[in-house]
Write an enzyme that holds these catalytic residues in place. Structure first.
Site, mmCIF file in Angstrom:
data_model
loop_
_atom_site.group_PDB
_atom_site.id
_atom_site.type_symbol
_atom_site.label_atom_id
_atom_site.label_comp_id
_atom_site.label_asym_id
_atom_site.label_seq_id
_atom_site.Cartn_x
_atom_site.Cartn_y
_atom_site.Cartn_z
ATOM 1 N N ASP A 250 30.322 -10.198 -10.450
ATOM 2 C CA ASP A 250 28.546 -10.219 -9.908
ATOM 3 C C ASP A 250 30.000 -8.834 -8.465
ATOM 4 O O ASP A 250 30.737 -10.231 -7.697
ATOM 5 C CB ASP A 250 28.338 -11.203 -9.636
ATOM 6 C CG ASP A 250 26.621 -10.413 -8.506
ATOM 7 O OD1 ASP A 250 27.319 -9.829 -8.233
ATOM 8 O OD2 ASP A 250 26.373 -11.227 -9.615
ATOM 9 N N CYS A 319 17.362 4.472 -13.294
ATOM 10 C CA CYS A 319 16.327 5.622 -14.520
ATOM 11 C C CYS A 319 15.981 4.595 -15.003
ATOM 12 O O CYS A 319 14.827 4.336 -15.622
ATOM 13 C CB CYS A 319 17.558 5.530 -15.594
ATOM 14 S SG CYS A 319 17.843 3.758 -16.514
#
Ligand code: SAH
Length: 377
Positions: A250, A319
């Site tokens: 992570d 996006c």
């Protein structure tokens, strides 16, 4: 074609695009007119590439970005309803709408069809993505774990087939949306810098960073799983690029390895609600809660701030177009982290509030996408 658009989705687009929002949403049901490819300038310059590829396909160089080329136009196929269906997961169905075959992992069920029948690949709400041939016995579906299920013979949109190009197989080009190419141009990666890509797989923007820095920057690329790291390696190996430091973790935990204030530049391109993707064949998609994503992006940007050297630069991109994942994250960085907003260099989208570049699919003929850029002071 009539599309039903759920209220939650309308609300998100209305907040960002105002009264034009329905038209903006409908523009997502077509691919952009320009299909962009990025030239792998690590291996070949754009002029040379264009000369070589011209025998196979007609391309043009972008007016602004030297390493961006595009193929113009797509064809929309009239699809026949065969009333024999293979119901596919949304992403698998959408891939078949632009030419992909359908594999077992993407199949939900088979309705009214036998092996070798002409079928439609449809979404769960029966939006037709393509026509194809069913290559398995329906009764075998539950016994197989992998493999081809429908050979696509007619996708809704016929896009240039990049995978069959020599230049693609030689690793000289990489298909990427125009805003994705611009994202790395905004980062302006330089040789000798330490550059961190916090959300790197499958490595599209990462490969651009490596090309632009000719393999001479210290690049750290992070993603969460072994599978994602493998995808990055595949991309870079196909493009013949040197591997960066690859970290499976992570990105919020890598301070344990690198400490703080180690990066000159950071690209933060997190998984988002993806609402800018196109072409969509249905709007009947699982409801996304931009608030949850926005909170996640803030947790990432807070860490990015920690990793940046003073004076270091962060480029953020998504996006999608929800306010929570764009304006709110920007405001958080500026107000809470006291980061300095930087002017966008390539003002191709609409630049809102002076610093937030929004690509409007209807106007800019791209995916829906947002970029901003900040400096740690
Ligand atoms: N930049 C990539 C696309 C990134 S898609 C390209 O241009 O090709 C978003 C990626 O972020 C996914 O691969 C996802 O696994 C990764 N990701 C999401 N949260 C993350 C986290 N906390 N740490 C590392 N990677 C993360």
């Amino acid at each position: 074609m009539k599309y039903t658009i759920p209220e939650w989705l309308k609300k998100i687009f209305q907040e960002t695009f105002g009264s034009d929002f329905e038209e903006v949403l409908l523009s997502l049901t077509r691919p952009p007119k320009r299909y962009y490819l990025r030239v792998n300038t690590f291996k070949i310059n754009t002029k040379e590439l264009i000369k070589r590829i011209q025998e196979e396909i007609k391309v043009k160089q972008d007016e602004i970005i030297e390493e961006a080329i595009y193929i113009e136009g797509y064809e929309e196929n009239e699809l026949t309803n065969h009333y024999r269906y293979v119901v596919a997961k949304l992403d698998a169905a959408e891939s078949t709408a632009v030419g992909a075959d359908l594999y077992r992992a993407g199949v939900l069920s088979i309705k009214n069809a036998n092996k070798n029948d002409l079928v439609n690949i449809v979404t769960q709400d029966y939006a037709i993505a393509s026509e194809g041939v069913l290559v398995i016995e329906p009764k075998d579906l539950n016994n197989i774990q992998r493999g081809l299920v429908v050979k696509n013979i007619k996708p809704k949109f016929k896009l240039p087939s990049i995978r069959s190009l020599k230049a693609f197989n030689e690793g000289l080009i990489y298909p990427q949306t125009y805003p994705s190419i611009l994202t790395v141009k905004e980062l302006e990666p330089k040789e000798n810098e330490t550059i961190l890509d916090m959300c790197a797989a499958p490595g599209g923007k990462l490969s651009h960073i490596i090309s632009l820095t000719k393999g001479k920057a210290k690049i750290i690329a992070v993603d969460k799983s072994n599978n994602k790291i493998r995808k990055i390696k595949e991309t870079l190996q196909t493009l013949g690029l040197p591997l960066p430091i690859l970290i499976k973790n992570d990105a919020r935990n890598i301070g344990e390895i690198f400490g703080s204030e180690f990066a000159d530049k950071i690209l933060l391109d997190p998984s988002c609600s993806d609402l800018g993707l196109r072409p969509r064949i249905t709007f009947n998609i699982p409801e996304k809660d931009p608030k949850i994503y926005g909170k996640y992006h803030k947790s990432l940007i807070r860490k990015a701030y920690e990793y940046l050297k003073k004076g270091g630069i962060l480029v953020y991109s998504v996006c999608t177009v929800s306010k929570e994942e764009t304006f709110d994250v920007f405001n958080y960085a500026v107000e809470e982290l006291k980061m300095e907003p930087l002017e966008i260099n390539y003002k191709i989208g609409d630049v809102k509030n002076n610093y937030i570049e929004i690509f409007n699919p209807l106007i800019h003929d791209t995916v829906g996408y947002v970029i901003f850029k900040l400096r740690k002071v």
